[in-house]
Design an enzyme around this catalytic site. Structure first.
Site, PDB file in Angstrom:
ATOM      1  NE  ARG A 188      -4.211  -1.659   0.285  1.00  0.00           N
ATOM      2  CZ  ARG A 188      -4.305  -2.764  -0.455  1.00  0.00           C
ATOM      3  NH1 ARG A 188      -3.364  -3.057  -1.336  1.00  0.00           N
ATOM      4  NH2 ARG A 188      -5.355  -3.559  -0.336  1.00  0.00           N
ATOM      5  CG  HIS A 232      -2.854  -1.537  -6.736  1.00  0.00           C
ATOM      6  ND1 HIS A 232      -3.227  -0.820  -5.638  1.00  0.00           N
ATOM      7  CD2 HIS A 232      -2.870  -2.835  -6.339  1.00  0.00           C
ATOM      8  CE1 HIS A 232      -3.463  -1.640  -4.624  1.00  0.00           C
ATOM      9  NE2 HIS A 232      -3.240  -2.877  -5.031  1.00  0.00           N
TER      10      HIS A 232
HETATM   11  P1  NAP Z   1      -1.328 -11.111   5.975  1.00  0.00           P
HETATM   12  O1  NAP Z   1      -1.324 -12.581   5.671  1.00  0.00           O
HETATM   13  O2  NAP Z   1      -2.368 -10.554   6.856  1.00  0.00           O
HETATM   14  O3  NAP Z   1       0.120 -10.798   6.546  1.00  0.00           O
HETATM   15  C1  NAP Z   1       0.444  -9.636   7.180  1.00  0.00           C
HETATM   16  C2  NAP Z   1       1.845  -9.787   7.796  1.00  0.00           C
HETATM   17  O4  NAP Z   1       2.291  -8.507   8.236  1.00  0.00           O
HETATM   18  C3  NAP Z   1       1.868 -10.734   8.978  1.00  0.00           C
HETATM   19  O5  NAP Z   1       3.012 -11.535   8.915  1.00  0.00           O
HETATM   20  C4  NAP Z   1       1.943  -9.779  10.169  1.00  0.00           C
HETATM   21  O6  NAP Z   1       2.667 -10.276  11.262  1.00  0.00           O
HETATM   22  C5  NAP Z   1       2.718  -8.625   9.576  1.00  0.00           C
HETATM   23  N1  NAP Z   1       2.451  -7.395  10.313  1.00  0.00           N
HETATM   24  C6  NAP Z   1       1.277  -6.750  10.487  1.00  0.00           C
HETATM   25  N2  NAP Z   1       1.435  -5.657  11.233  1.00  0.00           N
HETATM   26  C7  NAP Z   1       2.741  -5.607  11.559  1.00  0.00           C
HETATM   27  C8  NAP Z   1       3.528  -4.703  12.318  1.00  0.00           C
HETATM   28  N3  NAP Z   1       2.986  -3.623  12.896  1.00  0.00           N
HETATM   29  N4  NAP Z   1       4.834  -4.959  12.458  1.00  0.00           N
HETATM   30  C9  NAP Z   1       5.376  -6.044  11.892  1.00  0.00           C
HETATM   31  N5  NAP Z   1       4.698  -6.936  11.152  1.00  0.00           N
HETATM   32  C10 NAP Z   1       3.385  -6.719  10.983  1.00  0.00           C
HETATM   33  O7  NAP Z   1      -1.387 -10.262   4.622  1.00  0.00           O
HETATM   34  P2  NAP Z   1      -1.039 -10.730   3.125  1.00  0.00           P
HETATM   35  O8  NAP Z   1      -2.129 -11.565   2.551  1.00  0.00           O
HETATM   36  O9  NAP Z   1       0.340 -11.263   3.112  1.00  0.00           O
HETATM   37  O10 NAP Z   1      -1.110  -9.325   2.360  1.00  0.00           O
HETATM   38  C11 NAP Z   1      -0.245  -8.247   2.703  1.00  0.00           C
HETATM   39  C12 NAP Z   1      -0.726  -6.981   2.019  1.00  0.00           C
HETATM   40  O11 NAP Z   1      -0.445  -7.041   0.620  1.00  0.00           O
HETATM   41  C13 NAP Z   1      -2.244  -6.741   2.043  1.00  0.00           C
HETATM   42  O12 NAP Z   1      -2.643  -6.194   3.274  1.00  0.00           O
HETATM   43  C14 NAP Z   1      -2.422  -5.776   0.892  1.00  0.00           C
HETATM   44  O13 NAP Z   1      -2.308  -4.455   1.388  1.00  0.00           O
HETATM   45  C15 NAP Z   1      -1.238  -6.054  -0.015  1.00  0.00           C
HETATM   46  N6  NAP Z   1      -1.635  -6.524  -1.363  1.00  0.00           N
HETATM   47  C16 NAP Z   1      -1.210  -5.813  -2.439  1.00  0.00           C
HETATM   48  C17 NAP Z   1      -1.545  -6.245  -3.713  1.00  0.00           C
HETATM   49  C18 NAP Z   1      -1.057  -5.511  -4.959  1.00  0.00           C
HETATM   50  O14 NAP Z   1      -1.446  -5.854  -6.077  1.00  0.00           O
HETATM   51  N7  NAP Z   1      -0.180  -4.531  -4.844  1.00  0.00           N
HETATM   52  C19 NAP Z   1      -2.320  -7.409  -3.892  1.00  0.00           C
HETATM   53  C20 NAP Z   1      -2.728  -8.114  -2.759  1.00  0.00           C
HETATM   54  C21 NAP Z   1      -2.379  -7.664  -1.489  1.00  0.00           C
HETATM   55  P3  NAP Z   1       2.056 -11.312  12.329  1.00  0.00           P
HETATM   56  O15 NAP Z   1       1.502 -12.482  11.568  1.00  0.00           O
HETATM   57  O16 NAP Z   1       3.256 -11.674  13.116  1.00  0.00           O
HETATM   58  O17 NAP Z   1       0.999 -10.592  13.086  1.00  0.00           O
END
Ligand code: NAP
Length: 311
Positions: free
Chosen positions: A226, A274
């Protein structure tokens, strides 16, 4: 009992409705805005980009199923009913595409491919040197569903991969750092930083003057989650000073990125609109159907969001 499909994105309803009806032939699936019917009938909302305020007007809503992996814009809407279970999309193809995109840009910067366009412009035959992959230190911020897959696959390509996230994790072949106290150690060893954190109050602005300064001189940034993670002025200053070599930016605070935004023409910034990864209707509709069936049999959807943490 009815299911409401809602997206303000043109074409989403046409893509998803036939697929959802195919998976859930006995269900009453209605489409916002023209075929909502009695709002009291709606118990499950399947949403991509909802219109603000609509969910709050559904008195019998029992669950919200997001077609997007990131739920920051939903939770940023003050009218969003935060007491209702919210599940986010975990679609297998989302991870495949994200990992491909991350690998592409890590290889691009690792091999110095960003330098050949200028060399070609000057008709200069000048091979760019690069270290062995095992000596290239890649760091993934956020070892969630997407970040951990990218970390494992980059490690399997021979890179020295580390990951940082909130709670300690163990991933084969990946050095892991957890918590705010280990962030600077993680950044100090990271030459190519890939940001795959969710956008939450804690992670907003996490790529700032202080964190960028902790990276070694000449580092690269690959921002895939993001735009709100980045303090834009700090990033531009780090690029202009030469501390950062290049940045690949896929997501922005305001999308589409305005035509006069400095990122468009900055020589050290690559902008992609994006496109790192997107939900695939075929697989996502099947995932939604699984959660609808769980709800219909009295269970809860998978991949529930902790609304207090924001992911
Ligand atoms: P997820 O499975 O919810 O993983 C989030 C990770 O971030 C977890 O490992 C979490 O740690 C960590 N985290 C959260 N808050 C934190 C903090 N304050 N400090 C350190 N680590 C933290 O999410 P995901 O499915 O991997 O997706 C990640 C993001 O990718 C989405 O939220 C979205 O914004 C983005 N995205 C972008 C696109 C694009 O096309 N550009 C497409 C899809 C998604 P813990 O597990 O230890 O809590």
């Amino acid at each position: 009992m009815a299911i409401l499909f809602m997206s303000t994105h043109a074409g989403d309803a046409e893509d998803y409705l036939p697929l959802l009806k195919g998976h859930l032939p006995d269900q009453d699936i209605r489409v916002w805005p023209d075929a909502v019917g009695d709002p009291a009938d709606i118990e499950i909302a399947v949403i991509a980009v909802p219109a603000p305020g609509v969910l709050a007007g559904l008195p019998n809503l029992k669950a919200v199923l997001s077609l997007w992996a990131g739920v920051d814009s939903l939770l940023g809407d003050p009218t969003f009913p935060r007491h209702i279970p919210l599940a986010r999309m975990v679609d297998p193809l989302l991870g495949v595409d994200m990992t491909h995109f991350a690998i592409h840009w890590v290889l691009h910067f690792h091999r110095g491919l960003h330098r050949y366009a200028a060399l070609q412009g000057r008709a200069e035959w000048h091979p760019v040197a690069y270290p062995e992959a095992a000596e290239r230190r890649v760091g993934i911020m956020g070892l969630g569903v997407l970040g951990s897959d990218a970390a494992l696959k980059l490690a399997s390509l021979g890179f020295a991969v580390a990951g940082w996230d909130a709670l300690a994790k163990s991933l084969a072949g990946v050095e892991t750092f957890a918590g705010a106290g280990r962030l600077s150690d993680f950044l100090k060893r990271t030459e190519i930083l890939v940001v795959l954190l969710p956008l939450t109050p804690e992670t907003r602005g996490i790529v700032n003057a202080e964190t960028l300064a902790a990276l070694p001189r000449g580092a690269f940034l690959i921002s895939l989650a993001r735009g709100g993670h980045i303090i834009e002025a700090d990033l531009l200053a780090a690029l202009d000073s030469g501390h950062l070599s290049m940045a690949l930016l896929d997501a922005f605070r305001h999308e589409p990125l305005k035509a006069d935004h400095p990122f468009w023409h900055h020589p050290k910034v690559i902008v992609t609109p994006h496109v790192a990864s997107h939900t695939t209707p075929r697989t996502a509709a099947a995932e939604i159907a699984v959660d609808v069936r769980r709800l219909l049999s009295g269970g809860m959807p998978r991949h529930l969001v902790d609304v207090t943490r924001g992911y």
